[in-house]
Scaffold this active site. Structure first.
Site, PDB file in Angstrom:
ATOM      1  N   ASN A 211       0.832  -1.206   0.000  1.00 48.26           N
ATOM      2  CA  ASN A 211       0.000   0.000   0.000  1.00 48.26           C
ATOM      3  C   ASN A 211       0.860   1.247   0.000  1.00 48.26           C
ATOM      4  OD1 ASN A 211      -2.726   1.369   0.544  1.00 48.26           O
ATOM      5  ND2 ASN A 211      -1.459   2.155   2.215  1.00 48.26           N
ATOM      6  N   GLU A 212       0.680   2.097  -0.989  1.00 51.42           N
ATOM      7  CA  GLU A 212       1.270   3.429  -1.071  1.00 51.42           C
ATOM      8  C   GLU A 212       2.760   3.442  -0.728  1.00 51.42           C
ATOM      9  OE1 GLU A 212      -1.394   5.987   1.151  1.00 51.42           O
ATOM     10  OE2 GLU A 212      -2.951   5.795  -0.369  1.00 51.42           O
ATOM     11  N   PRO A 213       3.576   2.692  -1.483  1.00 56.82           N
ATOM     12  CA  PRO A 213       4.999   2.558  -1.146  1.00 56.82           C
ATOM     13  C   PRO A 213       5.789   3.849  -1.225  1.00 56.82           C
ATOM     14  CG  PRO A 213       4.533   1.633  -3.312  1.00 56.82           C
ATOM     15  CD  PRO A 213       3.207   1.920  -2.681  1.00 56.82           C
ATOM     16  N   HIS A 308      -4.316   5.196  -6.649  1.00 57.88           N
ATOM     17  CA  HIS A 308      -5.320   5.817  -5.785  1.00 57.88           C
ATOM     18  C   HIS A 308      -5.566   7.240  -6.286  1.00 57.88           C
ATOM     19  CE1 HIS A 308      -3.906   3.000  -2.282  1.00 57.88           C
ATOM     20  NE2 HIS A 308      -4.468   2.348  -3.285  1.00 57.88           N
TER      21      HIS A 308
END
Length: 539
Positions: A211-213, A308
């Site tokens: 998630n959202e690295p 996203h």
């Protein structure tokens, strides 16, 4: 986006069960005519499938949700340890390692591994939805439930277990809690043993690459304190995808779950970007390297490109804020979906001002896929347009769902930003359960010609190849003026009447007006009040 509530939460109705009422009251009389809006509906043109997986969420908003896909993601997932169900909140809450993930599912700490994931997937299966399960790529996951992890205990330390994609040894029936390693292929095998492979009706269809690295050094500095390199993220993704597909070849890989525009462009200023850059932006680089990995290993290692999207559009405030409810905020929110598809629109934001070369967003993403890794699907696994309990939020979400269908998005899952989601729930119900009898919008889009899409939006569909019944979504975004739509329908069938289902500023509850006459030559004229979304079922 950095978020306070960062995991999937099973939330029952918040005392406000919005949506469709099977016992609908007689609606008010038709409002006076307004601005004339001619629309051409062409039932035999522009036919393309609409993915059933655009009607998804990261949270359950009520006890009667009809999601087609559910994602368990968010910042909490980066430090989640499947062996003990502990996780870490990162900078969202005191860098706490604890049992929060268990508690939101009503579970107690115990010896059985993976109960967060199995409980989540059981819920998906119970409502007929597919699951997106997040895997851990940042390197370490929580070892304990001991609360705050100070900077002096940054990984590697005793507060963390190291993550390894492949075990390289036989899997155990239950994971070994005494070692310092957590194996992700062993977790996938655990899910396959419990539910079957992705090729079965019960198996997990999608695995997400964390998630959202691009924000790890900010959201999870105790796990990954250094800014992530672009090459490192791709290397980790390839290794994880190989591990997953070695266990479950039919599982699909979703990645890289980029949080927003700066991550799309340079992976948030990755230290190695100047050396690694390919194409227009990081997304091109990621796709190209994943394509090369498929050529090297003989297996597709990225099935769905995942981003996203939390709009930066501004009225008096950013539209995603719960307080953004002024007239200017409402106008900005209702226009913001145009950034997804309309090259003539420029939103009021830094993206609109400085990043026009990448807009509109969805066509640009699709062009990157076509150039660098054809055959990859597109996902938006977190998005929200704000004002979930206000009509402008409902209309914007209804508009976005129409756009996703038109623009061939494969996966989409809403991220809840507010507790009260009455109007957003109604937007989904307008497509998924408009009559209280589980009737849905069509799964094949058809052509719509609408000259001016500033104040109104229109989408149309049929079920399969059956054009004897049409579905039309018409949204009047004007805050004060009614819109009199005249739908000129070109079709092989002759239509007699339509039922109209709608929500508006008066109430999020979907109401109906039945048996509206269709005139000669398949022409339907109907006045949609200001700030109203309507679903026409033309028969």
């Amino acid at each position: 986006m950095q978020k306070i509530s960062l995991v999937l939460v099973l939330l029952l109705a918040f005392g406000c069960d919005s949506g469709t009422d099977p016992e609908m009251e007689d609606p008010p009389m038709q409002p006076p005519p307004g601005r004339e809006v001619p629309v051409a509906i062409k039932a035999n043109e522009g036919r393309q499938p609409i993915s059933r997986y655009i009607y998804g969420s990261n949270q359950d908003l009520s006890d009667n949700d009809l999601w087609t896909v559910r994602r368990i993601g968010g910042n909490r997932m980066t430090g989640y340890n499947w062996e003990n169900d502990y996780s870490n909140a990162g900078s969202d809450w005191m860098h706490s390692s604890d049992t929060y993930m268990l508690s939101i599912f009503g579970l107690q700490a115990g010896s059985e591994p993976g109960r967060v994931m199995t409980t989540f997937h059981d819920r998906s299966l119970a409502i007929g939805a597919e699951s997106i399960i997040t895997l851990q790529l940042a390197g370490y996951v929580s070892a304990d439930q001991g609360g705050t992890v100070p900077a002096t205990q940054t990984a590697p330390s005793g507060r963390w277990k190291q993550v390894q994609a492949s075990k390289g040894a036989p899997f155990a029936a239950t994971p070994d809690l005494s070692d310092d390693m957590v194996y992700m292929d062993e977790f996938v095998q655990f899910m396959v043993d419990r539910f079957g492979s992705a090729a079965t009706d019960q198996g997990v269809r999608w695995y997400s690459m964390d998630n959202e690295p691009g924000l790890w050094s900010e959201t999870h500095p105790r796990i990954h304190p250094e800014h992530l390199n672009a090459a490192d993220l791709v290397d980790r993704s390839i290794e994880m995808a190989l591990a997953v597909k070695a266990v479950d070849p039919d599982a699909q890989i979703v990645g890289p779950a980029l949080y927003g525009f700066a991550a799309f462009e340079t992976l948030q200023g990755a230290p190695d970007w100047a050396q690694e850059q390919r194409g227009q932006w990081f997304i091109d680089y990621y796709l190209d390297r994943m394509r090369e990995a498929e050529q090297q290993h003989g297996i597709r290692l990225l099935d769905v490109l995942d981003v996203h999207w939390y709009p930066e559009a501004q009225g008096d405030s950013r539209i995603t804020l719960s307080t953004a409810l002024t007239a200017n905020d409402v106008e900005a929110r209702l226009q913001a979906p145009r950034t997804l598809w309309d090259g003539s629109y420029v939103e009021n934001s830094w993206i609109g001002e400085w990043k026009q070369a990448y807009l509109p967003l969805l066509p640009t993403l699709k062009a990157s896929i076509e150039t660098y890794y054809p055959g990859t699907e597109l996902a938006i696994t977190e998005y929200n347009y704000g004002a979930s309990a206000s009509v402008s939020g409902g209309l914007a979400n209804a508009d976005v769902l129409g756009v996703f269908g038109e623009q061939d998005v494969h996966l989409a899952t809403l991220w809840q930003l507010e507790d009260n989601n009455t109007y957003v729930s109604s937007a989904f119900n307008l497509y998924r359960n408009y009559d209280g009898q589980l009737s849905t919008y069509g799964d094949t889009r058809i052509a719509v010609d609408l000259a001016d899409k500033t104040e109104q939006s229109v989408y149309a569909s049929i079920h399969g190849d059956d054009a004897s019944q049409l579905h039309i979504i018409a949204i009047n975004k004007n805050p004060t003026e009614n819109a009199t739509f005249t739908f000129d329908i070109a079709a092989d069938a002759s239509f007699d009447e339509a039922d109209v289902y709608y929500f508006n500023a008066t109430s999020p509850l979907i109401q109906a007006q039945r048996d509206v006459a269709v005139g000669a030559n398949n022409q339907l004229t109907y006045t949609v009040p200001a700030l109203t979304a309507a679903h026409f079922v033309v028969k």
